[in-house]
Design a protein around this motif. Structure first.
Motif, short mmCIF file in Angstrom:
data_model
loop_
_atom_site.label_atom_id
_atom_site.label_comp_id
_atom_site.label_asym_id
_atom_site.label_seq_id
_atom_site.Cartn_x
_atom_site.Cartn_y
_atom_site.Cartn_z
N GLY A 116 0.83 -1.20 0.00
CA GLY A 116 0.00 0.00 0.00
C GLY A 116 0.86 1.24 0.00
N SER A 117 0.75 2.04 1.06
CA SER A 117 1.55 3.27 1.17
C SER A 117 2.58 3.15 2.30
CB SER A 117 0.64 4.47 1.42
OG SER A 117 -0.12 4.28 2.61
N THR A 118 2.95 1.91 2.65
CA THR A 118 3.86 1.67 3.77
C THR A 118 5.09 0.91 3.32
OG1 THR A 118 2.01 1.59 5.33
CG2 THR A 118 4.09 0.60 6.05
N ILE A 119 6.27 1.36 3.77
CA ILE A 119 7.48 0.56 3.64
C ILE A 119 7.49 -0.40 4.82
CG2 ILE A 119 10.00 0.57 3.62
CD1 ILE A 119 9.94 3.32 2.39
N VAL A 120 7.24 -1.67 4.55
CA VAL A 120 7.11 -2.67 5.61
C VAL A 120 8.48 -3.04 6.17
CG1 VAL A 120 6.32 -5.01 6.15
CG2 VAL A 120 5.00 -3.56 4.58
N SER A 121 9.44 -3.30 5.29
CA SER A 121 10.76 -3.75 5.72
C SER A 121 11.79 -3.47 4.65
CB SER A 121 10.73 -5.26 6.04
OG SER A 121 10.26 -5.99 4.93
N ALA A 122 13.06 -3.59 5.04
CA ALA A 122 14.18 -3.38 4.12
C ALA A 122 15.20 -4.49 4.32
CB ALA A 122 14.81 -2.01 4.35
N ALA A 123 16.16 -4.57 3.41
CA ALA A 123 17.21 -5.59 3.45
C ALA A 123 16.64 -7.00 3.37
CB ALA A 123 18.08 -5.43 4.70
N ASN A 124 15.53 -7.14 2.64
CA ASN A 124 14.93 -8.46 2.45
C ASN A 124 15.69 -9.24 1.38
OD1 ASN A 124 12.31 -8.24 4.09
ND2 ASN A 124 12.23 -6.40 2.82
N VAL A 125 15.69 -10.57 1.51
CA VAL A 125 16.33 -11.45 0.54
C VAL A 125 15.25 -12.12 -0.29
CG1 VAL A 125 17.82 -13.46 0.20
CG2 VAL A 125 18.29 -11.85 2.06
N LEU A 126 15.37 -12.04 -1.62
CA LEU A 126 14.38 -12.61 -2.53
C LEU A 126 14.90 -13.89 -3.17
CD1 LEU A 126 13.28 -9.37 -4.46
CD2 LEU A 126 12.53 -10.19 -2.22
N PRO A 127 13.99 -14.75 -3.62
CA PRO A 127 14.42 -15.96 -4.35
C PRO A 127 15.00 -15.58 -5.71
CG PRO A 127 12.03 -15.73 -4.44
CD PRO A 127 12.52 -14.68 -3.49
N VAL A 128 16.08 -16.20 -6.08
CA VAL A 128 16.77 -15.88 -7.33
C VAL A 128 16.23 -16.74 -8.46
CG1 VAL A 128 19.00 -15.84 -8.52
CG2 VAL A 128 18.84 -15.13 -6.13
N SER A 129 16.03 -16.15 -9.64
CA SER A 129 15.55 -16.89 -10.80
C SER A 129 16.49 -18.04 -11.13
CB SER A 129 15.41 -15.97 -12.01
OG SER A 129 15.05 -16.69 -13.16
N LYS A 130 15.91 -19.15 -11.54
CA LYS A 130 16.69 -20.33 -11.91
C LYS A 130 16.95 -20.41 -13.42
CE LYS A 130 17.00 -22.19 -7.78
NZ LYS A 130 16.25 -21.20 -6.99
#
Length: 207
Positions: free
Chosen positions: A140-154
């Motif tokens: 929405g209009s909120t920054i929930v968190s930072a420095a998150n790690v995402l799954p990398v494309s295979k």
């Protein structure tokens, strides 16, 4: 996953038709010039390449707004942040949550829970910031968190030609309906990942 299929505005359709007609005329001239041994085709190829890229970027930027509109009213804030980050070659990775829950796909980083603003986004992704390497999660209009790690494309092809941020953006977009904004630290170019594809978006700088 179900994708929104936004339509093009009348003005954009008109401009797109005009640009495509121009592109078609240039390709037609190129076809005729091939038979002339005295013709130099390199400049024409370069002009066609730039024209096609401009058409793609303009159209992708329109769809980006359409994809985000039902899920955040902060498109202007995101656009301004991407512009500033792109101008300064500050790498960025911003996840905008849509319908799908992302908890099982994102390794949580540092809670922020603050109103979305472009100064805050810029400070997070400022080179040297302890949070700048990971992804910011926006709901929405909120920054929930930072420095998150995402799954990398295979995808093997993707792994060879793209950096870590782009592979992470693609990886999450392959698994969820999230939209992920990426700014390249090397070139400043801005793109967004959606449904397993990357699309260039317009800034006044590298794009």
């Amino acid at each position: 996953m179900g994708l929104i299929k936004p339509g093009l505005s009348f003005s954009l359709i008109h401009q797109l038709k005009s640009d495509l007609e121009d592109l078609s005329h240039r390709i037609d001239r190129l076809m005729h010039a091939i038979d002339n041994p005295n013709s130099s085709l390199l400049n024409e190829f370069e002009e066609i390449h730039h024209l096609f890229h401009d058409i793609q970027v303009s159209t992708a930027s329109h769809y980006l707004n359409s994809y985000l509109a039902p899920f955040t009213n902060q498109f202007g804030v995101l656009s301004k942040a991407i512009q500033h980050l792109s101008d300064r070659n500050h790498g960025a990775l911003i996840v905008i949550q849509r319908n799908d829950t992302l908890d099982s796909y994102i390794h949580s980083g540092v809670p922020v829970n603050a109103d979305l603003s472009f100064p805050l986004l810029e400070s997070i992704f400022y080179t040297g910031s302890p949070l700048h390497d990971g992804a910011v999660l926006v709901c929405g209009s909120t920054i929930v968190s930072a420095a998150n790690v995402l799954p990398v494309s295979k995808q093997m092809v993707v792994e060879k030609k793209l950096g870590t941020r782009h592979r992470a953006a693609l990886g999450l977009s392959e698994l969820t309906d999230a939209l992920i904004l990426v700014v390249s630290e090397e070139t400043g170019r801005a793109t967004f990942a959606f449904a397993g594809e990357l699309y260039p978006i317009r800034t006044n700088g590298a794009n």
